[in-house]
Design an enzyme around this catalytic site. Sequence first.
Site, mmCIF file in Angstrom:
data_model
loop_
_atom_site.group_PDB
_atom_site.id
_atom_site.type_symbol
_atom_site.label_atom_id
_atom_site.label_comp_id
_atom_site.label_asym_id
_atom_site.label_seq_id
_atom_site.Cartn_x
_atom_site.Cartn_y
_atom_site.Cartn_z
ATOM 1 N N HIS A 137 -43.827 33.809 53.080
ATOM 2 C CA HIS A 137 -44.212 34.609 54.320
ATOM 3 C C HIS A 137 -45.517 34.467 54.410
ATOM 4 O O HIS A 137 -46.115 35.883 55.406
ATOM 5 C CB HIS A 137 -43.202 35.155 54.379
ATOM 6 C CG HIS A 137 -42.020 34.966 54.740
ATOM 7 N ND1 HIS A 137 -41.466 34.667 55.418
ATOM 8 C CD2 HIS A 137 -40.467 36.035 53.931
ATOM 9 C CE1 HIS A 137 -39.744 34.677 55.299
ATOM 10 N NE2 HIS A 137 -39.096 35.408 54.195
ATOM 11 N N HIS A 174 -34.683 32.188 55.298
ATOM 12 C CA HIS A 174 -35.607 33.074 56.614
ATOM 13 C C HIS A 174 -36.081 31.790 57.071
ATOM 14 O O HIS A 174 -36.895 30.552 55.965
ATOM 15 C CB HIS A 174 -36.146 34.092 55.460
ATOM 16 C CG HIS A 174 -35.146 35.727 55.903
ATOM 17 N ND1 HIS A 174 -34.951 35.644 54.599
ATOM 18 C CD2 HIS A 174 -35.170 36.439 56.245
ATOM 19 C CE1 HIS A 174 -33.921 36.867 54.269
ATOM 20 N NE2 HIS A 174 -34.233 37.089 55.364
ATOM 21 N N TYR A 301 -31.572 37.269 46.891
ATOM 22 C CA TYR A 301 -31.332 38.057 46.045
ATOM 23 C C TYR A 301 -29.748 39.160 45.285
ATOM 24 O O TYR A 301 -30.015 39.807 44.813
ATOM 25 C CB TYR A 301 -31.850 39.108 47.721
ATOM 26 C CG TYR A 301 -33.116 38.479 48.237
ATOM 27 C CD1 TYR A 301 -33.556 39.410 47.642
ATOM 28 C CD2 TYR A 301 -32.531 37.929 49.196
ATOM 29 C CE1 TYR A 301 -35.499 38.543 48.014
ATOM 30 C CE2 TYR A 301 -33.893 37.346 49.480
ATOM 31 C CZ TYR A 301 -35.358 37.798 49.271
ATOM 32 O OH TYR A 301 -36.748 37.115 49.482
#
Length: 420
Positions: A137, A174, A301
Amino acid sequence: MTTQKRTFAYMMNPTVGKYHYGPGHPMKPYRVELTNCLVLEYKMHKKMNIYCPSEASIHDMTRFHSEDYVDFLSRVAPNSQEFQRFYSMYNLGDDCPVFTGLFDFCKLYTGSSLLSATKLNHKQSDVAINWAGGLHHAKKSEASGFCYVNDIVISILELLKYHERVLYIDIDVHHGDGVQEAFYFTDRVMTVSFHKYGNNFFPGTGSMYEIGAETGRYYSINVPLREGITDDDYYELVFKPVMSTVMQYYRPKCIVLQCGADSLGGDRLGCFNLSIKGHGKCVSFVMEQNLPVLVVGGGGYTVKNVARCWTYETSLILNEQLSNDIPFHDYIEFFAPDCQLHPNLFNPKIENGNSRQYLELIVQFVNEKLRLLAHAPSVQMQDVPPDLFDTNNHVGGKPTRRADASNEYYDDDNDVDRTD
């Protein structure tokens, strides 16, 4: 797939897992330490060359990132009043906190990805693995989504010295926005991202209509998915057909695979329903292409499942069979009570929002765009610039020639990603 003649490099830095984003933060670097521990306990290190890479330098990072941003990262410290007024400028805060050792952490994971790329360039390894990398990102001048330095972009820039075309594949839940943005205007890199899209899901980009621009038009491929997708739908209906067409039309010389494990079922921040074996099918597909591959980590996560996933995918890369019973070791309590490599991760509370018709529509759209590529892009040849990293081995023989293109990255008026 045969691995008899393939060589494997595995990046194992003993300190990269020691850093801490802060209390309650979902990003846990110690997931890499857990993964390394399992790799050792399953004796897979005997099948690979293990490296403890040097840190990346500021010069390495500014191959992509702006000098002022990297300089800020190198000097900022927790609770420093002097720098807090710049936090919003560089997007630091709750998601991307300033923690103790932040810049050292960035240097470690970036250095590992960069050494991996250099090993591939000099054919000292056929596959290089850096589970600490994959922070997709980070942007040129700001942090984003727990990512500060984009090790993927920096590594791809290194790979482009020796490889005409690099294919980037992202299976994180993502969207791989930082990598796509970096190469949006070039045909030297094709980015392919499979991700959750819609309902304000982070980072909000990744529509299938984001296809690249200028020379890079049609070289950004996005596969926007809805929540709850399962193994068969993900791999058989989407990943395999899309990637088969990509390989046919783009014909890459090298692949970078981002294996974000937040696409697993039960992830703390994810919303897919993939099993570890389903996630691993994508890795097996990439390995079957018999090309140089750089494998990096990414999101993930629910720490125990991240370690399970990346351990299993290491075994797929090596073509090794692992027992489902995790060997006893110092961290075995993380995997209690079952202590299995492949627990049931399916979350029945998340319905599959991906109809067969919807998935077929996406695949059809991607295939139509890929058919607009006349051929795999070719480039002129120029002398290879010095490596960013010294592999401690001399490259013998005649001077190596590299591929270069008219839209390569520059720091002058030829810079294709300039904002003015």
